[in-house]
Design an enzyme around this catalytic site. Structure first.
Site, short mmCIF file in Angstrom:
data_model
loop_
_atom_site.label_atom_id
_atom_site.label_comp_id
_atom_site.label_asym_id
_atom_site.label_seq_id
_atom_site.Cartn_x
_atom_site.Cartn_y
_atom_site.Cartn_z
CG ASP A 172 18.63 -0.12 36.01
OD1 ASP A 172 17.47 -0.13 35.58
OD2 ASP A 172 19.43 -1.05 35.82
N GLY B 245 22.97 -9.77 18.80
CA GLY B 245 21.62 -9.21 18.68
C GLY B 245 21.66 -7.93 17.87
CG HIS C 283 18.74 -4.61 34.59
ND1 HIS C 283 18.36 -3.29 34.56
CD2 HIS C 283 18.12 -5.20 33.54
CE1 HIS C 283 17.55 -3.09 33.53
NE2 HIS C 283 17.38 -4.23 32.89
CD GLN D 29 13.48 -1.78 20.71
OE1 GLN D 29 13.11 -0.71 20.22
NE2 GLN D 29 13.06 -2.19 21.90
CB ILE D 30 19.49 -2.51 22.08
CG1 ILE D 30 18.35 -2.35 23.09
CG2 ILE D 30 20.81 -1.98 22.68
CD1 ILE D 30 18.53 -3.11 24.39
N GLY D 31 20.54 -2.83 19.09
CA GLY D 31 21.63 -2.89 18.12
C GLY D 31 21.58 -1.72 17.15
CB VAL E 18 22.78 -5.20 27.03
CG1 VAL E 18 21.50 -4.38 26.94
CG2 VAL E 18 24.00 -4.27 27.07
N GLY E 19 21.56 -8.12 27.52
CA GLY E 19 20.38 -9.00 27.37
C GLY E 19 19.94 -9.58 28.70
CG ASN F 152 18.22 -15.79 28.26
OD1 ASN F 152 18.61 -15.17 27.28
ND2 ASN F 152 16.99 -15.66 28.74
P1 NAX Z 1 15.21 -7.13 20.11
O1 NAX Z 1 14.27 -8.28 20.23
O2 NAX Z 1 14.85 -5.96 19.28
O3 NAX Z 1 16.61 -7.68 19.55
C1 NAX Z 1 17.23 -8.79 20.05
C2 NAX Z 1 18.05 -9.39 18.93
O4 NAX Z 1 18.84 -10.45 19.47
C3 NAX Z 1 17.22 -9.98 17.80
O5 NAX Z 1 17.63 -9.42 16.57
C4 NAX Z 1 17.54 -11.47 17.87
O6 NAX Z 1 17.55 -12.09 16.58
C5 NAX Z 1 18.92 -11.45 18.50
N1 NAX Z 1 19.33 -12.71 19.11
C6 NAX Z 1 18.57 -13.61 19.80
N2 NAX Z 1 19.30 -14.66 20.14
C7 NAX Z 1 20.55 -14.45 19.70
C8 NAX Z 1 21.75 -15.19 19.75
N3 NAX Z 1 21.81 -16.40 20.32
N4 NAX Z 1 22.86 -14.66 19.17
C9 NAX Z 1 22.82 -13.47 18.56
N5 NAX Z 1 21.70 -12.72 18.47
C10 NAX Z 1 20.59 -13.21 19.04
O7 NAX Z 1 15.56 -6.71 21.62
P2 NAX Z 1 16.19 -5.34 22.14
O8 NAX Z 1 15.12 -4.36 22.40
O9 NAX Z 1 17.32 -4.96 21.26
O10 NAX Z 1 16.72 -5.82 23.58
C11 NAX Z 1 17.77 -6.75 23.71
C12 NAX Z 1 17.92 -7.20 25.16
O11 NAX Z 1 18.23 -6.10 26.00
C13 NAX Z 1 16.66 -7.83 25.76
O12 NAX Z 1 17.06 -9.00 26.46
C14 NAX Z 1 16.19 -6.77 26.74
O13 NAX Z 1 15.46 -7.35 27.81
C15 NAX Z 1 17.50 -6.20 27.20
N6 NAX Z 1 17.46 -4.89 27.87
C16 NAX Z 1 18.31 -4.70 28.91
C17 NAX Z 1 18.42 -3.49 29.56
C18 NAX Z 1 19.38 -3.30 30.69
O14 NAX Z 1 19.35 -2.22 31.28
N7 NAX Z 1 20.26 -4.24 31.05
C19 NAX Z 1 17.54 -2.35 29.18
C20 NAX Z 1 16.99 -2.45 27.81
C21 NAX Z 1 16.57 -3.83 27.38
O15 NAX Z 1 15.29 -4.10 27.86
#
Ligand code: NAX
Length: 324
Positions: free
Chosen positions: A159, A11, A187, A15-17, A129-130, A105
């Site tokens: 958290d 990913g 989480h 935006q996290i990336g 993280v996802g 997922n």
């Molecule tokens: P974004 O939607 O900005 O970025 C996600 C990226 O993942 C996209 O660029 C997408 O193309 C890519 N992606 C999707 N499927 C993929 C795959 N099979 N292989 C490789 N890349 C793939 O999301 P972002 O804000 O960066 O958040 C990413 C994840 O973090 C989300 O699932 C979000 O829910 C989760 N979070 C988890 C947190 C935690 O505390 N554990 C907190 C922050 C965040 O909400």
């Protein structure tokens, strides 16, 4: 010179990336003396955007960054990796049932787990993280039978850090005065931030705040902080999530006396063995250890059990879907 450590980020174009990669490349993930090689995994449609981020990484001329590779193939991405940050996931869309979300997922984390199993370095450490992070980590782990189960973890450090910040503001103390904070469970909104073991100035935190604040303000504010950020920013937490991922891996590798991480349960504190649940943990010799011997009062017991119940339900659901 030391051989560079390969760090894979999925990913990477998200935006996290964007908040994470520059900090890894600058040495904050593994230490200021450890060279790194970045591997960015994206879906085909986002490879070009990841290439754009890589151009910016180049333009930083980071002394510790020895190379960047970008791919849409998990086998390539995890080949020789020592750290895997699984950030990319399928977000919940309007009208999506929990089963649909878990299934989507499963289609990501199952194959990535297998690719880690088949290609990663022997010392691979995985942080998911996802979301749903705990269950995604379980899915990946179950597809990687040759990797020690304890190498699969999920992130509750954000958290944990949110809980530190809320408590510090309430008591008007620096965050560094707070010790022994713990997030238990999933989480998700059921997570339990525990002030009955946290200490401020050497005294139990729960005794320094009133019960109503703890129950009706502190716990829900920490658990719902993600939604509050979306409401204010118009986008979900990214820099703070990336920061927490850095904290988690840094402490895992370099050691800590006390933090929170979701790791496979060994049955401690009545959490069923095998599920990936958040605990109070220490890290010693590069391994997480659950801190033992804490007394759990009735208030905490009820909340830990509720969050753990949600995790066992998610595990049962992914089992029924044949994802593990
Ligand atoms: P974004 O939607 O900005 O970025 C996600 C990226 O993942 C996209 O660029 C997408 O193309 C890519 N992606 C999707 N499927 C993929 C795959 N099979 N292989 C490789 N890349 C793939 O999301 P972002 O804000 O960066 O958040 C990413 C994840 O973090 C989300 O699932 C979000 O829910 C989760 N979070 C988890 C947190 C935690 O505390 N554990 C907190 C922050 C965040 O909400």
């Amino acid at each position: 010179a030391q051989t560079p450590v390969k760090v894979t980020v999925t990913g990477a174009a998200g935006q996290i990336g964007y908040a994470l990669l520059f900090r890894i490349a600058s040495g904050q993930l593994l230490g200021a003396d450890v060279p790194v090689k970045l591997s960015l995994l994206e879906i085909p449609q986002a490879v070009k955007a990841a290439e754009g981020t890589a151009m910016e990484l180049d333009d930083c001329a980071f002394p510790l960054l020895s190379g960047i590779e970008i791919t849409d193939d998990p086998n390539t991405a995890f080949d020789g990796a020592s750290v895997a940050l699984l950030v990319g996931a399928m977000p919940r869309k309007a009208g999506m049932e929990r089963g649909d979300l878990l299934e989507a997922n499963g289609g990501i984390f199952g194959p990535q787990g297998k690719a880690i199993n088949d290609n990663a370095a022997d010392d691979i450490r995985v942080l998911v993280v996802g979301n749903p992070a705990n269950t995604n980590a379980l899915i990946a782990q179950q597809h990687a039978p040759d990797v020690p189960a304890e190498r699969f973890t999920a992130m509750t450090r954000l958290d944990h850090n949110r809980a530190l910040s809320q408590l510090a503001a309430k008591l008007q103390v620096p965050v560094t005065e707070i010790k022994k904070m713990t997030i238990w469970g999933n989480h998700s909104a059921t997570q339990y931030p525990d002030l009955f073991h946290a200490e401020v100035g050497g005294k139990i935190a729960a005794e320094q705040v009133d019960e109503a604040w703890l129950r009706d303000t502190f716990i829900p504010t920490v658990a719902k902080r993600g939604a509050a950020i979306i409401e204010a920013r118009g986008a979900s937490s990214a820099a703070s999530a990336a920061n927490a991922a850095i904290d988690h891996v840094y402490d895992w590798v370099n050691g800590t006396e006390w933090t929170s991480a979701a790791i496979p349960s060994d049955g401690s504190y009545g959490v069923p063995e095998g599920i990936i649940s958040s605990f109070p943990v220490a890290s010693r010799d590069g391994k997480w250890e659950i801190i033992q011997g804490l007394e759990i009062d009735a208030f905490s017991r009820e909340r830990i059990d509720a969050s753990v119940r949600e995790l066992t339900e998610e595990r049962d659901a992914v089992r029924q879907l044949g994802l593990i």
